[in-house]
Design a protein around this motif. Structure first.
Motif, short mmCIF file in Angstrom:
data_model
loop_
_atom_site.label_atom_id
_atom_site.label_comp_id
_atom_site.label_asym_id
_atom_site.label_seq_id
_atom_site.Cartn_x
_atom_site.Cartn_y
_atom_site.Cartn_z
N GLY A 250 -1.55 -0.14 -10.57
CA GLY A 250 -2.96 -0.36 -9.59
C GLY A 250 -3.73 -1.35 -10.00
O GLY A 250 -3.08 -2.70 -10.31
N GLU B 281 -8.29 0.32 -0.48
CA GLU B 281 -7.87 1.53 -1.01
C GLU B 281 -8.53 2.65 -0.28
O GLU B 281 -7.95 3.80 -0.16
N LEU C 193 0.84 -1.27 -0.11
CA LEU C 193 -0.04 -0.11 0.01
C LEU C 193 0.84 1.26 0.01
O LEU C 193 2.04 1.22 0.63
N TYR D 66 -10.77 -4.89 -2.62
CA TYR D 66 -9.67 -3.89 -3.29
C TYR D 66 -10.07 -2.50 -3.09
O TYR D 66 -9.29 -1.83 -2.48
#
Length: 280
Positions: A173, A216, A134, A212
């Motif tokens: 990404g 995020e 991350l 996901y």
């Protein structure tokens, strides 16, 4: 190793511009949660042909050569890799918060365009933390700064084009991650589900995409200071747990058990265990 010394989390040897970087996978010896048994989440480490070793929070390949399997290899620059790794050898990864050993290795070897995707357990590491861990903007800056430091000592050693190529690579990404996740689906889920794989694949993808977007959004909140680290890790743990529960509901308990043969809470607690191990 003769002629090397342990410095800042890696064994420093003579660095050369033309270097082969290798990612190794080794069976983990780290069992902080006894209930986990032999669930396969391998430790990974990185070596440079010039002699440098990175343990990525755990053992180096040189410490256990008989237990190490080369899973990826590519041409890179050991000096650039060392600068990305940093003095502690962790490449900016905070263990169990922004990634694990897999992501540390992927960052160090990013200029060589190789990664730890063939290591057992990467099918869990990638959906939770991505390919490179991350915090992609911070990683981009780290890569650029590392190249600048190398070029300050050795002018024009790393070209602008090389830096741009690596920055593009780590900025992929979801598109970049999706490639790895689909490979994992084919390798781990298809054999378990057999003829039913195509029936369930679409719903499995929806579960993954939900995880996901959840991760995020949470990391963005953590980065802004809206939530603290303890809250972030707890919410990541609960999000992963919820995703596994969703997967269990989609597949049914019997099919799910073929893929995740341990209790869901145990799996989540293992992944988000907070103390970096001396050995993994």
């Amino acid at each position: 190793m003769a002629g090397t010394a342990l410095v800042g989390g890696c064994q420093e040897a003579k660095l050369a511009a033309a270097t082969t970087l290798t990612v190794y996978s080794m069976k983990t010896a780290w069992h902080p949660i006894p209930d986990i048994g032999d669930w396969p989440l391998d430790h990974v480490a990185v070596t440079a042909s010039s002699g440098t070793q990175w343990g990525c929070f755990g053992r180096t390949q040189a410490e256990e050569p008989a237990n190490s399997k080369a899973i990826a290899q590519g041409a890179g620059d050991a000096m650039w890799a060392a600068e990305i790794a940093g003095p502690d050898g962790h490449s900016g990864i905070e263990f169990g918060v922004t990634g694990i050993c897999h992501h540390c290795a992927n960052r160090i070897t990013a200029p060589a365009n190789i990664d730890a995707r063939r290591s057992p357990g990467n099918e869990i590491a990638t959906p939770i933390f991505g390919r490179f861990g991350l915090g992609r903007p911070a990683l981009v800056q780290r890569i650029k700064d590392a190249a600048k430091r190398v070029n300050a000592a050795h002018p024009r050693r790393i070209s602008d084009a090389a830096v741009a190529a690596v920055v593009k690579r780590v900025s992929g990404g979801l598109k970049d991650e999706w490639e790895i996740v689909n490979e994992d689906f084919e390798q781990y889920l298809k054999p378990a589900l057999k003829d039913e794989y195509e029936t369930f694949k679409g719903d499995i993808e929806h579960v993954y995409l939900g995880l996901y977007h959840h991760r995020e959004a949470l990391f963005a909140a953590y980065s802004r200071g809206t939530i603290d680290k303890a809250r972030f890790v707890a919410r990541m743990n609960s999000g992963f747990t919820a995703s596994l529960e969703d997967l269990k509901d989609v597949l049914g308990p019997e099919r799910f058990g073929r893929i995740v043969p341990i209790p869901i809470k145990v799996a989540a607690d293992y992944v988000f265990y907070q103390l970096p191990p001396a050995y993994q």
